[in-house]
Write a protein that holds these residues in place. Sequence first.
Motif, mmCIF file in Angstrom:
data_model
loop_
_atom_site.group_PDB
_atom_site.id
_atom_site.type_symbol
_atom_site.label_atom_id
_atom_site.label_comp_id
_atom_site.label_asym_id
_atom_site.label_seq_id
_atom_site.Cartn_x
_atom_site.Cartn_y
_atom_site.Cartn_z
ATOM 1 N N VAL A 112 -9.748 4.829 -0.854
ATOM 2 C CA VAL A 112 -10.719 5.925 -0.788
ATOM 3 C C VAL A 112 -10.632 6.709 0.531
ATOM 4 O O VAL A 112 -10.586 7.949 0.496
ATOM 5 C CB VAL A 112 -12.150 5.396 -1.055
ATOM 6 C CG1 VAL A 112 -13.190 6.489 -0.837
ATOM 7 C CG2 VAL A 112 -12.247 4.834 -2.472
ATOM 8 N N PRO A 113 -10.617 6.074 1.703
ATOM 9 C CA PRO A 113 -10.578 6.861 2.951
ATOM 10 C C PRO A 113 -9.429 7.865 3.052
ATOM 11 O O PRO A 113 -9.661 9.011 3.475
ATOM 12 C CB PRO A 113 -10.515 5.798 4.051
ATOM 13 C CG PRO A 113 -11.210 4.621 3.444
ATOM 14 C CD PRO A 113 -10.808 4.652 1.994
ATOM 15 N N PRO A 114 -8.194 7.515 2.675
ATOM 16 C CA PRO A 114 -7.151 8.551 2.741
ATOM 17 C C PRO A 114 -7.451 9.757 1.853
ATOM 18 O O PRO A 114 -7.126 10.890 2.221
ATOM 19 C CB PRO A 114 -5.887 7.828 2.255
ATOM 20 C CG PRO A 114 -6.138 6.398 2.531
ATOM 21 C CD PRO A 114 -7.610 6.207 2.325
ATOM 22 N N LEU A 115 -8.099 9.509 0.728
ATOM 23 C CA LEU A 115 -8.433 10.615 -0.164
ATOM 24 C C LEU A 115 -9.521 11.510 0.421
ATOM 25 O O LEU A 115 -9.577 12.702 0.143
ATOM 26 C CB LEU A 115 -8.874 10.077 -1.528
ATOM 27 C CG LEU A 115 -7.792 9.360 -2.327
ATOM 28 C CD1 LEU A 115 -8.393 8.687 -3.560
ATOM 29 C CD2 LEU A 115 -6.693 10.335 -2.735
ATOM 30 N N LEU A 116 -10.384 10.933 1.240
ATOM 31 C CA LEU A 116 -11.482 11.689 1.839
ATOM 32 C C LEU A 116 -11.159 12.224 3.226
ATOM 33 O O LEU A 116 -11.977 12.928 3.822
ATOM 34 C CB LEU A 116 -12.732 10.795 1.922
ATOM 35 C CG LEU A 116 -13.259 10.245 0.604
ATOM 36 C CD1 LEU A 116 -14.448 9.322 0.862
ATOM 37 C CD2 LEU A 116 -13.638 11.372 -0.342
ATOM 38 N N SER A 117 -9.980 11.910 3.750
ATOM 39 C CA SER A 117 -9.650 12.241 5.141
ATOM 40 C C SER A 117 -9.464 13.730 5.391
ATOM 41 O O SER A 117 -9.586 14.180 6.529
ATOM 42 C CB SER A 117 -8.384 11.502 5.574
ATOM 43 O OG SER A 117 -7.246 12.032 4.900
ATOM 44 N N GLY A 118 -9.146 14.487 4.380
ATOM 45 C CA GLY A 118 -8.894 15.910 4.564
ATOM 46 C C GLY A 118 -7.496 16.213 5.075
ATOM 47 O O GLY A 118 -7.194 17.347 5.436
ATOM 48 N N ALA A 119 -6.644 15.200 5.127
ATOM 49 C CA ALA A 119 -5.262 15.392 5.572
ATOM 50 C C ALA A 119 -4.489 16.180 4.515
ATOM 51 O O ALA A 119 -4.902 16.280 3.358
ATOM 52 C CB ALA A 119 -4.605 14.044 5.832
ATOM 53 N N ASN A 120 -3.333 16.696 4.927
ATOM 54 C CA ASN A 120 -2.514 17.435 3.968
ATOM 55 C C ASN A 120 -1.992 16.492 2.880
ATOM 56 O O ASN A 120 -2.095 15.269 2.986
ATOM 57 C CB ASN A 120 -1.382 18.197 4.682
ATOM 58 C CG ASN A 120 -0.392 17.274 5.351
ATOM 59 O OD1 ASN A 120 -0.007 16.226 4.825
ATOM 60 N ND2 ASN A 120 0.049 17.651 6.543
ATOM 61 N N THR A 121 -1.440 17.075 1.844
ATOM 62 C CA THR A 121 -1.008 16.298 0.675
ATOM 63 C C THR A 121 0.048 15.263 1.034
ATOM 64 O O THR A 121 -0.017 14.117 0.559
ATOM 65 C CB THR A 121 -0.468 17.241 -0.426
ATOM 66 O OG1 THR A 121 -1.486 18.192 -0.746
ATOM 67 C CG2 THR A 121 -0.089 16.468 -1.670
ATOM 68 N N ALA A 122 0.993 15.615 1.873
ATOM 69 C CA ALA A 122 2.062 14.677 2.242
ATOM 70 C C ALA A 122 1.485 13.475 2.997
ATOM 71 O O ALA A 122 1.840 12.323 2.721
ATOM 72 C CB ALA A 122 3.123 15.372 3.082
ATOM 73 N N THR A 123 0.592 13.742 3.924
ATOM 74 C CA THR A 123 -0.013 12.656 4.704
ATOM 75 C C THR A 123 -0.879 11.777 3.811
ATOM 76 O O THR A 123 -0.800 10.548 3.882
ATOM 77 C CB THR A 123 -0.843 13.223 5.874
ATOM 78 O OG1 THR A 123 0.036 13.946 6.736
ATOM 79 C CG2 THR A 123 -1.538 12.125 6.649
ATOM 80 N N THR A 124 -1.688 12.396 2.958
ATOM 81 C CA THR A 124 -2.546 11.628 2.053
ATOM 82 C C THR A 124 -1.714 10.752 1.135
ATOM 83 O O THR A 124 -2.002 9.558 0.966
ATOM 84 C CB THR A 124 -3.443 12.573 1.224
ATOM 85 O OG1 THR A 124 -4.259 13.332 2.124
ATOM 86 C CG2 THR A 124 -4.325 11.793 0.269
ATOM 87 N N THR A 125 -0.671 11.307 0.562
ATOM 88 C CA THR A 125 0.194 10.543 -0.337
ATOM 89 C C THR A 125 0.866 9.392 0.400
ATOM 90 O O THR A 125 0.919 8.265 -0.097
ATOM 91 C CB THR A 125 1.257 11.465 -0.965
ATOM 92 O OG1 THR A 125 0.591 12.537 -1.645
ATOM 93 C CG2 THR A 125 2.143 10.713 -1.937
ATOM 94 N N ALA A 126 1.358 9.671 1.598
ATOM 95 C CA ALA A 126 2.002 8.623 2.392
ATOM 96 C C ALA A 126 1.003 7.529 2.757
ATOM 97 O O ALA A 126 1.321 6.334 2.676
ATOM 98 C CB ALA A 126 2.631 9.216 3.655
#
Length: 151
Positions: A112-126
């Motif tokens: 859940v936290p990576p999905l809510l982090s607001g990071a770009n798609t590449a960072t979130t996916t990684a």
Amino acid sequence: MNSMNDTGVVAGPASGRTSHTHPLRRLAGTGFIATLAAMMATTLAAALAQAVGVDFEVPDGGETIPLSGFAVVTGFFSVVGIVIAVALLRRSARPAERFVWTAVSLTAISLVPPLLSGANTATTTALLGLHLVPATVMIPTLARSLRTRTD
């Protein structure tokens, strides 16, 4: 000499703490080796992601997650998994099953936290993938170790 009662359970001599000491030590030892493997695998995967352009920059503060951060967090939560496994070995009639359910649930929550982090798609996916790397090392290893300790 061991004796068998009517329920088919073998009753051996009372041995006190030593009956649990060796299985717990072996489980902890296996867990710590798996922790080192998970730390290396996660850090390597993060380094590979950086090599292909993932920046690991989290917008809340704009800081970039360092490679050492992946190792430290992986190590910490892997040790938490070992503690859970040891507790279940001591307290549960079916420690391996309960461990898998607990660990998979906690892994799902950790996504859940990576999905809510607001990071770009590449960072979130990684980051999502990097949560799964140590889980694929730790969960099967500890579950297998729990099964061999209770059989």
